[in-house]
Design an enzyme around this catalytic site. Structure first.
Site, PDB file in Angstrom:
ATOM      1  N   ASP A 253      12.658  -4.041 -19.782  1.00 23.41           N
ATOM      2  CA  ASP A 253      11.426  -4.760 -19.502  1.00 23.41           C
ATOM      3  C   ASP A 253      11.046  -5.806 -20.729  1.00 23.41           C
ATOM      4  O   ASP A 253      10.196  -6.411 -20.738  1.00 23.41           O
ATOM      5  CB  ASP A 253      10.305  -3.897 -19.384  1.00 23.41           C
ATOM      6  CG  ASP A 253      10.069  -3.040 -20.332  1.00 23.41           C
ATOM      7  OD1 ASP A 253      10.769  -3.079 -21.496  1.00 23.41           O
ATOM      8  OD2 ASP A 253       9.175  -1.945 -20.271  1.00 23.41           O
TER       9      ASP A 253
ATOM     10  N   HIS B 195      11.485  -4.924 -24.021  1.00 17.83           N
ATOM     11  CA  HIS B 195      10.746  -4.397 -25.284  1.00 17.83           C
ATOM     12  C   HIS B 195      11.643  -4.166 -26.344  1.00 17.83           C
ATOM     13  O   HIS B 195      12.722  -4.181 -26.206  1.00 17.83           O
ATOM     14  CB  HIS B 195      10.014  -3.014 -24.944  1.00 17.83           C
ATOM     15  CG  HIS B 195      10.920  -1.884 -24.587  1.00 17.83           C
ATOM     16  ND1 HIS B 195      10.955  -0.900 -23.515  1.00 17.83           N
ATOM     17  CD2 HIS B 195      11.978  -1.317 -25.457  1.00 17.83           C
ATOM     18  CE1 HIS B 195      11.872  -0.145 -23.561  1.00 17.83           C
ATOM     19  NE2 HIS B 195      12.442  -0.240 -24.520  1.00 17.83           N
TER      20      HIS B 195
ATOM     21  N   ASP C 286      11.452   3.726 -34.314  1.00 17.05           N
ATOM     22  CA  ASP C 286      10.384   4.402 -33.512  1.00 17.05           C
ATOM     23  C   ASP C 286      10.929   5.707 -33.482  1.00 17.05           C
ATOM     24  O   ASP C 286      11.742   6.434 -33.967  1.00 17.05           O
ATOM     25  CB  ASP C 286      10.333   3.768 -32.331  1.00 17.05           C
ATOM     26  CG  ASP C 286      11.461   3.305 -31.859  1.00 17.05           C
ATOM     27  OD1 ASP C 286      12.655   3.929 -32.073  1.00 17.05           O
ATOM     28  OD2 ASP C 286      11.451   2.601 -30.806  1.00 17.05           O
TER      29      ASP C 286
ATOM     30  N   GLU D  18       5.996  -2.668 -25.549  1.00 15.64           N
ATOM     31  CA  GLU D  18       6.042  -2.504 -24.077  1.00 15.64           C
ATOM     32  C   GLU D  18       5.342  -4.091 -23.774  1.00 15.64           C
ATOM     33  O   GLU D  18       4.704  -4.711 -24.410  1.00 15.64           O
ATOM     34  CB  GLU D  18       5.248  -1.541 -23.442  1.00 15.64           C
ATOM     35  CG  GLU D  18       5.837  -0.265 -23.560  1.00 15.64           C
ATOM     36  CD  GLU D  18       7.126   0.091 -22.762  1.00 15.64           C
ATOM     37  OE1 GLU D  18       7.908  -0.848 -22.495  1.00 15.64           O
ATOM     38  OE2 GLU D  18       7.349   1.383 -22.604  1.00 15.64           O
TER      39      GLU D  18
HETATM   40  C1  F6R Z   1      14.808   2.635 -29.552  1.00 17.51           C
HETATM   41  C2  F6R Z   1      14.465   1.401 -29.296  1.00 17.51           C
HETATM   42  C3  F6R Z   1      14.262   0.796 -27.856  1.00 17.51           C
HETATM   43  C4  F6R Z   1      15.488   0.781 -27.132  1.00 17.51           C
HETATM   44  C5  F6R Z   1      15.589   0.214 -25.788  1.00 17.51           C
HETATM   45  C6  F6R Z   1      16.982   0.292 -25.151  1.00 17.51           C
HETATM   46  O1  F6R Z   1      14.757   3.064 -30.988  1.00 17.51           O
HETATM   47  O2  F6R Z   1      13.629   0.925 -30.108  1.00 17.51           O
HETATM   48  O3  F6R Z   1      13.592  -0.388 -27.766  1.00 17.51           O
HETATM   49  O4  F6R Z   1      16.453  -0.024 -28.305  1.00 17.51           O
HETATM   50  O5  F6R Z   1      14.684   1.246 -25.013  1.00 17.51           O
HETATM   51  O6  F6R Z   1      17.457   1.318 -25.230  1.00 17.51           O
HETATM   52  P1  F6R Z   1      18.823   1.577 -24.587  1.00 17.51           P
HETATM   53  O7  F6R Z   1      19.757   1.149 -25.631  1.00 17.51           O
HETATM   54  O8  F6R Z   1      18.969   3.341 -24.214  1.00 17.51           O
HETATM   55  O9  F6R Z   1      18.983   0.990 -23.319  1.00 17.51           O
END
Ligand code: F6R
Length: 272
Positions: free
Chosen positions: A136, A138, A67, A143
């Site tokens: 959450d 994702h 992303d 989301e």
């Molecule tokens: C980032 C992504 C998100 C993160 C998630 C956890 O490229 O795709 O799904 O993996 O938000 O983020 P952290 O590792 O910072 O807790």
């Protein structure tokens, strides 16, 4: 799913690195999907160190990131492309032309997302997709409430995600409201998924993903439908799992033990 529970985030990085090294060295994963965020940092450190030690070569590896924020140019300190440069790309021998990234400044969102998927297909699909998980539930930026069959597209970030990510920006108001992200369907189409997560704030999401129903309210739970997933987490992220003992049994399974068991069974039945 193969669930490996480690002592802490550093150990998660080391264990996940073994999977990445094995798949790249054995040529199974020349097309890698990559996440950003805090969770993969220990793994990226291990990958950089492994490259330095001469264990792993990225010269013919292609990457696709999950992303990118909408409205942040590559040079922005918080763009995901900039994150990847700092935490991984600057430390390994990946070729610039083999790095694929969604362009968060595109003026043709639909075209950008469609050509990202086309490029994956041209390269034969993602062989190993590394993911983190949001608190959450994702994956990518899909989301709660996102369809589980979605493809790469523009997604709206929810409040918990904006709150979580504001630590990197001057304030929550500075966090982009939208992002371009691979869809859950795109992730499910990859050959293999490797999830890394640590810390107590991931415990609910991990329990929902592994032991809850498959639901768009925890988009990572869709991975229950994927035939080849390894989840590497620390004790804190595993705290709410009810079947830890079983995961330990399955993650330490090995072919040698099974063959020894078979030989003993054959002897017992007089076949050997
Ligand atoms: C980032 C992504 C998100 C993160 C998630 C956890 O490229 O795709 O799904 O993996 O938000 O983020 P952290 O590792 O910072 O807790």
């Amino acid at each position: 799913m193969n669930v490996i529970i480690c002592a802490d985030a550093k150990a998660v990085g080391k264990e996940a690195y073994k999977v990445v090294r094995d798949r790249i060295v054995n040529g199974h994963a020349k097309v890698l999907g990559l996440p950003t965020g805090s969770s993969p940092i220990p793994l990226y450190k291990e990958m950089a160190a492994g490259y330095k030690r001469g264990e792993i070569d990225f010269s013919d590896v292609h990457t696709f990131n999950l992303d990118e924020y909408l409205g942040l140019p590559v040079e922005h300190p918080q763009s995901y492309r900039n994150f990847m440069n700092t935490n991984l790309f600057d430390h390994i021998n990946l070729k610039e032309e083999n790095i694929n990234f969604l362009n968060g400044m595109t003026d043709d969102i639909a075209g950008e997302c469609a050509s990202y998927e086309e490029k994956m297909e041209e390269l034969g699909g993602i062989k190993l997709q590394i993911v983190g998980i949001g608190r959450d539930g994702h994956i990518g930026f899909n989301e709660p409430g996102t369809p589980l069959y979605g493809r790469t597209g523009c997604v709206t970030l929810d409040t918990p995600t904006i709150e979580d990510n504001k630590r990197f920006f001057a304030s929550a108001a500075e966090v982009p409201r939208w992002a371009l992200s691979m869809g859950v369907g795109t992730i499910l189409d990859t050959n293999e998924v490797l999830m890394v997560a640590d810390g107590p704030n991931k415990a609910d999401a991990i329990a929902g993903m592994l032991e809850g129903p498959i639901t768009g309210m925890n988009t990572a739970s869709a991975l229950q439908l994927h035939p080849n997933v390894t989840v590497v987490i620390d004790e804190a992220a595993a705290a709410k799992l009810t079947r830890k003992a079983y995961y330990k049994k399955t993650s330490t399974n090995n072919v040698a033990d099974m063959l020894a068991y078979l030989t003993a069974a054959r002897k017992k039945t007089g076949l050997e």
